[in-house]
Each structure stands twice: as C-alpha cells, then as structure tokens.
Enzyme design. Sequence first.
Site, PDB file in Angstrom:
ATOM      1  N   GLU A 207       0.804  -1.222   0.000  1.00  0.00           N
ATOM      2  CA  GLU A 207       0.000   0.000   0.000  1.00  0.00           C
ATOM      3  C   GLU A 207       0.841   1.278   0.000  1.00  0.00           C
ATOM      4  O   GLU A 207       0.701   2.143   0.883  1.00  0.00           O
ATOM      5  CB  GLU A 207      -0.977  -0.009   1.176  1.00  0.00           C
ATOM      6  CG  GLU A 207      -2.009  -1.117   1.060  1.00  0.00           C
ATOM      7  CD  GLU A 207      -3.158  -1.002   2.045  1.00  0.00           C
ATOM      8  OE1 GLU A 207      -3.067  -0.201   3.001  1.00  0.00           O
ATOM      9  OE2 GLU A 207      -4.161  -1.723   1.860  1.00  0.00           O
ATOM     10  N   GLU A 308      -5.509  -7.764  -0.925  1.00  0.00           N
ATOM     11  CA  GLU A 308      -6.272  -7.648   0.316  1.00  0.00           C
ATOM     12  C   GLU A 308      -7.721  -7.299  -0.002  1.00  0.00           C
ATOM     13  O   GLU A 308      -7.995  -6.451  -0.857  1.00  0.00           O
ATOM     14  CB  GLU A 308      -5.687  -6.569   1.237  1.00  0.00           C
ATOM     15  CG  GLU A 308      -4.326  -6.890   1.822  1.00  0.00           C
ATOM     16  CD  GLU A 308      -3.849  -5.818   2.795  1.00  0.00           C
ATOM     17  OE1 GLU A 308      -4.703  -5.061   3.318  1.00  0.00           O
ATOM     18  OE2 GLU A 308      -2.627  -5.733   3.012  1.00  0.00           O
TER      19      GLU A 308
END
Length: 495
Positions: A207, A308
């Site tokens: 991320e 995710e």
Amino acid sequence: MASNTSSSSPNSRNGWTRSNSILRVSGTSIVDGDGNKVILKGVGLGGHLNMENFITGFTGHEHEHREALTAVLGKEKADFYFGRFLDYFFTDKDAEFLASLGLNSIRVPINYRHFEDDMNPGVIKPEGFRLLDRIVNICARHNIYVIIDLHTAPGGQNQDWHCDSGITKALFWKFKNFQDRVANLWFEIAKHYRGNPVIAGYNPLNEPSDPDHVNLIAFYARVEKVIRIVDPEHMLFIDGNTYSMDFTRFPKTPLPNAVYACHDYSFLGFPRGGTYTGTPEQKAKLRSSFERKVKFMRDAGVPIYNGEFGPVYASAEENGMSAAQVNECRVALLREQLSIYRETDVNWSIWTYKDINYQGMVYADEGSAYMKLLAPFIQKKKDLSADFWGSNDDKVKERYEPLFKAFREWVPEHLHNKKYPSPLWTIERHVERVVRETLLSEYLGWEMAEYFDGKSEEELDELAASYKFENCKVRDELNAALSEDAKATGKSSRL
C-alpha cells in the site's frame, strides 16, 4: 547469506503435487515450469511478523507497543513474550488448516525492523531470516506458496499505522537513505530465496502512498533491477499507489515477470459503511469499483492479484442489528466479491488469517488468558475509536465534532481537500488519524502495557499460547465461503 532451498522438494498431499519449478507470468496468467496455470488463492498472515493494533488489541504502532511492554516487563521478559507469540501464532496446524480449505498461498507481511535496526541501518540481522524461514518451511510442508510482502519501510511508505512509522507522514518518499535501505533489504531477501519454488514472489511495498505519484514509479524500476541482479526468476507483486488502488500514473509497459496488485475493500463491509443487502445497485458498485482498480492490468494484459479484501465481523449489536444479522450480510458481501473475481480467474489473498475476533478466519477465544486479561482495555479502545479498522465513533462523535467543526472553519474551504490522500481522506479523517489513532493511542498503549505488569514467564507463555490454533475459534461461515471458491476452481488453483 546462502539461498534457502532446503524446503523446495516436491510434496504430495490430497492427490495433488506442488510443482518443483518457480512460478512465472505468462500473459494474463501465472504458470508453473510446465506451463500449467496456477491461480493463487490464500490469506494474509497479518499480525505476525508485522503486528497491527486491531489484530492483537494494542493501540498505535508496533514499535510503540513493543517499547511499552519492554518498559513494564524488562527486556528479557518482553523478548520472551514476543518470541513465544511468534512461535504460537503460526504453526504446522495453521498451515494444515489452510490447506484443508483448498487455499494454496500465504501473503506474509514483514516489518523491516526484524531485518535491520534504525541505529544500525543497512546491516542485515540474521534473526529476520530465521523467523521468515520458519514460515516458509512450514508452508513447504503443506504445499502452500509464500508471497513475501514488505509491509513496513523505514520512514513509512504510507500515512497509516500499518507501516509502523509512528507518524502520519510517508517520509519514505522524502529521504533517499530510506529507499537505499529497502533496496538493500530486497537484494538480501532475493539472494536468500533465489531458486526456492515455495516462494511465489516478492511484494516490494505494501500500500504505497506517494503524494507526487512519480517517486513510486522510480522506486519500482530501481528495486526490480536490484532484485534481478541476484534473482532473475521470481515474480514481483506490484501494488498500485494510494493504498494499492491507483494505477493511473503507471507506465503503459509493465515490468517483466510482474503481477500487479490492487486491494479491494468495500465500505459496505465496515461499521461506518452501511449494510450490504445484495441490491442490484450494490452489486453494480462492487463490480465497477473493482474494475476501476484493475483497468491497468486489463489493458496491459498482465495477471491480476487482489492482495487484500474482506469485511470485518461483529461480536455485538451493531447499527441496530444483531451480530448474527450483521455477519450474515458481511459474508454475503464476501461471496459476491468472490464471484466477481472468479469470472476472470483473479488471484486473491483475503485479509486476515488470525486476530481477536474482528476480521480473522481464526480468532482468539474470549475465554483465553489473553482475552480475559485485556477485555476491559479492548472494550475501552473500541469505545474510544482508538483504531480505525472495524470500529465506529458513535460513543465519542459528540466529543470530536466541535474539533472537526473548528478545523472546517479555520481551514479555507478550497484547502479542505489539499492534503493527500484526498478525497480518499476528508479533513475529518486527517484530524482523527493524528489525534485519536496516533496521539491518544500512544498514551493508551502505555495503559495496555500495565496489564502485563508483574507477569511471570509462565503467565506470559499462557498469554501468548492464546494464539495457538488449537486454542482459537474458527469463523465457519467465512471459511466455508473461501473454501468453496478455492475448490470450485479445481486443480489449476492448487500448487
């Protein structure tokens, strides 16, 4: 350090055999050395080699949590406790359980602090590889691929708690020294695991959130070259910018042998996001949101990896609904997402495997030593909305609203969305991230540590053992949905 290939021999279980060749990219697919298609379906091992507050109940950032417990217990006892925790959190029984569901991969988030110290930068610690090798070897015994995910980078590659920076700025993008250290770490990781077919590939940054949208592209080009010096074979898993959701500034030509990774969380899976009821509008929104994130992969003709996704689950009444009603809606949401991914053989890794009954496939029993000890603190943390994930702010909203109102008044309206990442984060989100989830959480972390005061090694061992698979509960509805999807794909989804 020598390559770790001790666990690379073929292994057969339940009628299927793990390929003894390294996975690679072929067009839009991942294939083994014989050209057989492999669809990776697995789970993130969050909370282990990278601890997160909502997963194990502390507040703030991992290094603060470790420091607070060390101050209370002393270094020797703190090291004992965290060592036992790591030993118990993931064992052969956990891997056996995942394999029984038909899952074939684990994304392993790692904290750079296991591999080097900030006061001794660039010097790699063998302990990090010992911890990671242990997971890799367990997975090898149960025919599970491992994706190594650098979840934290020095200085923080994003603005949130899970990169363990202790602040709300992503300084990784501002200091070349931080980037040099990560490039060096990936060189050592790639050297260590080259030739090991248990490793599916390397996820250089989890991320990333680069406000300028150019530093990330340059870093990926750099780290790819560094890794290829010592490991020309393993795949790379490349996250998009802005929390793995934005590929709009990426070069049209993808990196070689690279899988591109989005994260596909739905607001409908969280307490503040409303209720999923399966309306045509909600289903259309799920699909359009996912397709927006993977447009780059579709256009570039590369494999898609959803690194995710997944809702959180209720353990008490929420938004006027019983926990059972909430969780039924959340599992229905998950099933709809899985059906979208299945249409085009999207590789996926749900978040997360084990926790304290927020999101995990497996969770600590409320009757365990750990949960009984910390129940009052965990409830307080939830009431104060001290961590963002899986909580709402109903009990503190009226306290913070005057502060939010003041910020909206003090800051000129045309600047409300100036601070990155915006509009993903509103001005209120930025305030609560600093005040509640960083500053308040640091104070609360010291309070949590006091619960451990005076504990003997025997008691600390019992607390850590609360995370043993045999001492945990399993979330049957979630696991059934994952298993049905994994097994529906057939042999192509297995190792």
